[in-house]
Design a protein around this motif. Structure first.
Motif, PDB file in Angstrom:
ATOM      1  N   TYR A 165      37.972  91.139  65.842  1.00 18.50           N
ATOM      2  CA  TYR A 165      38.179  89.939  66.656  1.00 18.50           C
ATOM      3  C   TYR A 165      37.910  90.374  68.096  1.00 18.50           C
ATOM      4  O   TYR A 165      38.787  90.883  68.781  1.00 18.50           O
ATOM      5  N   VAL A 166      36.668  90.189  68.522  1.00 18.58           N
ATOM      6  CA  VAL A 166      36.192  90.760  69.783  1.00 18.58           C
ATOM      7  C   VAL A 166      36.342  89.715  70.893  1.00 18.58           C
ATOM      8  O   VAL A 166      35.352  89.194  71.426  1.00 18.58           O
ATOM      9  N   ARG A 167      37.579  89.405  71.230  1.00 16.79           N
ATOM     10  CA  ARG A 167      37.847  88.453  72.312  1.00 16.79           C
ATOM     11  C   ARG A 167      38.096  89.204  73.609  1.00 16.79           C
ATOM     12  O   ARG A 167      38.991  90.042  73.695  1.00 16.79           O
ATOM     13  N   LYS A 168      37.311  88.871  74.611  1.00 14.96           N
ATOM     14  CA  LYS A 168      37.419  89.524  75.905  1.00 14.96           C
ATOM     15  C   LYS A 168      37.954  88.529  76.928  1.00 14.96           C
ATOM     16  O   LYS A 168      38.112  87.346  76.652  1.00 14.96           O
ATOM     17  N   ASP A 169      38.248  89.019  78.133  1.00  9.26           N
ATOM     18  CA  ASP A 169      38.829  88.156  79.153  1.00  9.26           C
ATOM     19  C   ASP A 169      37.811  87.197  79.759  1.00  9.26           C
ATOM     20  O   ASP A 169      38.180  86.200  80.367  1.00  9.26           O
ATOM     21  N   HIS A 170      36.541  87.514  79.623  1.00  5.67           N
ATOM     22  CA  HIS A 170      35.498  86.597  80.052  1.00  5.67           C
ATOM     23  C   HIS A 170      34.510  86.448  78.900  1.00  5.67           C
ATOM     24  O   HIS A 170      34.504  87.240  77.959  1.00  5.67           O
ATOM     25  N   VAL A 171      33.687  85.420  78.982  1.00  7.07           N
ATOM     26  CA  VAL A 171      32.759  85.118  77.894  1.00  7.07           C
ATOM     27  C   VAL A 171      31.347  85.454  78.328  1.00  7.07           C
ATOM     28  O   VAL A 171      30.838  84.901  79.301  1.00  7.07           O
ATOM     29  N   GLN A 172      30.738  86.385  77.623  1.00 10.32           N
ATOM     30  CA  GLN A 172      29.331  86.704  77.865  1.00 10.32           C
ATOM     31  C   GLN A 172      28.709  87.448  76.688  1.00 10.32           C
ATOM     32  O   GLN A 172      27.725  87.012  76.129  1.00 10.32           O
TER      33      GLN A 172
END
Length: 308
Positions: free
Chosen positions: A90-97
């Protein structure tokens, strides 16, 4: 690498497939060669620009947070994984790119878990966000053996997993769904209840006038007030959709967080057959826009996956 991406917010037509630079691993990261990527409702909401305040974007954006594949490269501080390992994440980061709908994705070790040999890549890619959401909601509701739990949108991507996880804890589960999905809910061990006007009364009728011990709202709208109406303790009403309303009523709000230990646990449950992941549709990378439209339409049970 080939990747699906968009350069501006909009409908599914802004998505295109082309070449982007290959990512390299940071000190505590790995690069995953993607075999499959899950598509979730949050992906089309981000693409449409609805969540720009919560998740700032930098264009071009590669969508997707769910991944299954093999480790292509590891950073110098990584000891948990080696090149060639099967993983899901689940590769959720603080920003979306830099999302997962691509041939390669850079992922922090804390976002990944080992993928057992007995679980296929498509099934694994459908698991991370939905499975972790379901597990964390069931835990927040405190579902226990011999209790009764109500799960809204029980045939959906998160719901069909929440039903099974609550059943694994020994709970009796009532699940709201359209009549077309009642047979599939019975197959999962749930007692179906048709959603819509009069839902609270129908739940009480099934239970002979008794209340449920815990409620999990996965859809919003009228489901949340109905949950409060039929749950004996408002502190055990959980929602993933409406923070203000559920917290204002004394319940709990769940926003899924990455958790590698929980993800590994879910993968083991899938491997041993205790947890079934329903993949209703798969699309190749070149048809990613169709996959987004499928999820955005909101019809059908289970999950949608893009294969790479």
């Amino acid at each position: 690498m080939r990747a699906a991406f968009f350069d501006s917010y909009g409908d599914a037509d802004v998505l295109r497939v082309g070449e982007l630079p290959d990512p390299g691993p940071g000190p505590d990261d790995v690069v995953v060669r993607v075999r499959a990527a899950g598509v979730n409702p949050v992906d089309h909401k981000i693409r449409a620009g609805y969540l720009d305040g919560a998740f700032p974007s930098a264009f071009p954006v590669v969508p997707g947070w769910d991944v299954a594949g093999t480790v292509e490269a590891v950073g110098p501080a990584v000891t948990a994984f080696a090149v060639g390992d099967r993983v899901l994440g689940y590769v959720r980061k603080d920003h979306v790119q830099h999302g997962t709908t691509a041939e390669l994705v850079r992922a922090a070790v804390r976002h990944l878990a080992p993928l057992p040999d007995g679980v296929g890549f498509e099934q694994a890619a459908a698991l991370p966000l939905a499975g972790l959401t379901a597990l964390q909601a069931v835990e927040a509701a405190g579902v226990q053996d011999r209790e009764t739990a109500l799960v809204h949108a029980a045939a959906g991507g998160v719901g069909h997993l929440a039903v099974q996880l609550a059943r694994l804890r020994g709970a009796r589960v009532l699940g709201t769904a359209s009549e077309a999905n009642h047979a599939s809910l019975r197959d999962l061990g749930a007692e179906p209840v048709t959603y819509g006007d009069g839902l609270a009364e129908r739940v009480r009728t099934v239970l002979g006038g008794a209340a449920v011990d815990a409620s999990i709202d996965l859809v919003g709208g009228d489901a949340l007030p109905a949950s409060f109406a039929v749950t004996s303790d408002p502190g055990r009403v959980v929602s993933i959709t409406d923070a203000a309303t559920v917290l204002g009523g004394g319940g709990r709000y769940v926003f899924v967080r990455p958790d590698s230990a929980q993800l590994a646990h879910l993968a083991r449950l899938v491997e041993d057959g205790s947890l079934r992941v329903h993949v209703r549709g798969t699309y190749p990378l070149e048809r990613v826009a169709e996959a987004h439209r499928d999820v955005e339409a909101g019809h059908g049970a289970g999950k949608v996956v893009v294969t790479v």
